[in-house]
Design an enzyme around this catalytic site. Structure first.
Site, PDB file in Angstrom:
ATOM      1  N   ASP A  82      67.805  12.693   1.543  1.00  0.00           N
ATOM      2  CA  ASP A  82      66.712  11.684   2.038  1.00  0.00           C
ATOM      3  C   ASP A  82      67.618  10.550   2.724  1.00  0.00           C
ATOM      4  O   ASP A  82      68.793  10.542   2.733  1.00  0.00           O
ATOM      5  CB  ASP A  82      66.131  10.840   0.813  1.00  0.00           C
ATOM      6  N   GLU A 115      68.476   9.512  -3.280  1.00  0.00           N
ATOM      7  CA  GLU A 115      69.624   8.599  -3.495  1.00  0.00           C
ATOM      8  C   GLU A 115      69.445   7.280  -2.944  1.00  0.00           C
ATOM      9  O   GLU A 115      69.967   6.148  -3.325  1.00  0.00           O
ATOM     10  CB  GLU A 115      70.689   9.238  -2.666  1.00  0.00           C
TER      11      GLU A 115
HETATM   12 ZN   LIG Z   1      73.980   7.679   1.203  1.00  0.00          ZN
END
Ligand SMILES: [Zn+2]
Length: 433
Positions: A121, A186
């Site tokens: 992501d 994340e």
């Molecule tokens: Zn990162």
């Protein structure tokens, strides 16, 4: 042969063995490097293709990781890898799932693995006006690829993927399994990524974990420790009155200021141990945000709100900091007859620092030194990476990559030379044992 002669013969055989090991590792590095070099164009092309797929975190208004995950899964399968895929359900994400993808090569000791962990992501592109090129149409200029997610975390993802491919192609015996994980979420809170994988017990304490999601321009910094983080909000309630008759009320602003000063002095004074790993070598306790109170000068404020940002060395417990703060607050409540509320806005404990002589730290230092030709140093940072989540589980983890450090910025880029260099380091690391 006398004692001296025996010792001499022993020394000579030691030297020979060392020389042999040295030569063998030189040769291995040479083989890895030339294999990666011969794939350099393919690595770059793949990198560009992947960056075209928008993978902005769905909690930040993006389409999420699904399409990028399908692309990576397809590529791994085309290259003969069995793929492990974990789809965590998330009703707020388009398609309802948050995928994580893994592949690995078996090693001599099949009971443990070296894992390279990167995230699929990205954050959104932000204001388009600030971009010189389309953030989702990767552009190559002066040896750099410009795109959202090029550095964070696309470069390391692709480097670890092609390191795995290189090891497969060379067919060398590995000391343990070597694998990659490409995870979701994340950039938000890792709830649908690393945290979900850790809950499923997919990693062991005997594993070696490398999180290439932070780094330095020449690749000299190997991060092995992070500080604990505590954001606190303190609300003081007094009694609002006209400023000409202050004794009738209770000035919450005065009490709040005194309390903030007290906490500032007390915390910075008590938690003063140093750790030279960190650039900022002590813990920090900073009064930061202050909420506006009354709108006019002639009113005694009945309410005061201030915040502290605390970054605490891993030797200290955040709970101890918090109970110190609560104790001080109770004392102030008694002294000033005010009611004072404490809230923790954010609390992230720090796992124990990864020892400098741990296998993962030694392995990475050797590989960075031999392959990239720099003299690495171990460092700690004041921010937090998902490396900390592994350390909290007792898994020694090192964070490393070669980047100019432009994550989340407009015109984010990755240097192609770094992409190729890090691919070599990741491939060589498990071979240099
Ligand atoms: Zn990162």
């Amino acid at each position: 042969m006398g004692i001296a002669g025996e010792a001499q013969a022993h020394d000579i055989s030691m030297v020979r063995r060392l020389l042999w090991t040295e030569m063998a590792s030189e040769e291995l590095i040479g083989n890895v490097a030339s294999s990666v070099e011969s794939d350099a164009q393919a690595i770059q092309d793949f990198f560009v293709e992947m960056l075209k797929i928008n993978a902005v975190n769905p909690r930040m208004g993006g389409p999420g990781e699904r399409e990028r995950a399908d692309f990576l899964e397809g590529f791994l399968k085309d290259n003969g890898f069995p793929v492990t895929r974990v789809d965590v359900r998330d009703s707020e994400a388009p398609g309802g799932i948050r995928p994580s993808i893994s592949a690995k090569l078996g090693g001599k000791d099949g009971s443990r693995s070296l894992w390279y962990i990167s995230h699929m992501d990205t954050v959104p592109e932000g204001s388009r006006d600030l971009w010189k090129t389309d953030p989702f149409e990767p552009t190559i200029k002066d040896g750099k690829v410009y795109a959202r997610g090029a550095e964070d975390n696309g470069q390391s993802l692709v480097a670890s993927l092609f390191a795995l491919l290189t090891l497969k192609k060379l067919g060398l015996q590995l000391p343990y399994n070597v694998g990659v994980w490409f995870v979701s979420d994340e950039e938000f809170a890792s709830n649908y990524g690393i945290k979900a994988l850790l809950r499923r017990r997919l990693f062991k304490e005997s594993d070696l974990v490398v999180v290439p999601d932070s780094g330095s321009p020449r690749g000299v910094d190997i991060e092995i420790a992070e500080k604990g983080l505590l954001w606190m909000k303190v609300t003081t309630k007094g009694k609002q009155v006209h400023a000409s008759l202050p004794k009738k009320g209770l000035n919450a602003h005065r009490v709040g200021m005194r309390l903030a000063m007290e906490l500032d002095g007390f915390l910075n004074g008590k938690y003063r141990r140093r750790n030279k790993l960190f650039d900022y070598s002590v813990s920090s306790f900073e009064p930061t945000k202050k909420e506006a109170n009354v709108g006019n000068v002639n009113t005694v404020p009945g309410m005061d709100v201030f915040y502290f940002d605390c970054r605490v060395l891993p030797v200290y417990s955040l709970d101890d900091v918090e109970s110190d703060v609560r104790r001080t607050i109770r004392r102030f409540e008694k002294k000033y007859h005010a009611s004072i509320e404490f809230e923790e806005i954010e609390k992230e404990r720090a796992g124990p620092a990864t020892p400098q002589d741990s296998e993962v730290a030694v392995m990475l230092r050797r590989a960075v030194n031999k392959v990239a030709g720099v003299k690495p140093r171990f460092v700690g940072i004041g921010g937090q990476t998902v490396g900390n989540l592994f350390r909290m589980e007792g898994i020694p983890t090192a964070v490393w990559s070669t980047i100019d450090d432009v994550p989340h910025e407009p015109n984010e880029y990755s240097k192609i030379a770094n992409l190729i260099n890090d691919t070599k380091v990741f491939a060589a690391a498990p071979l240099l044992g």
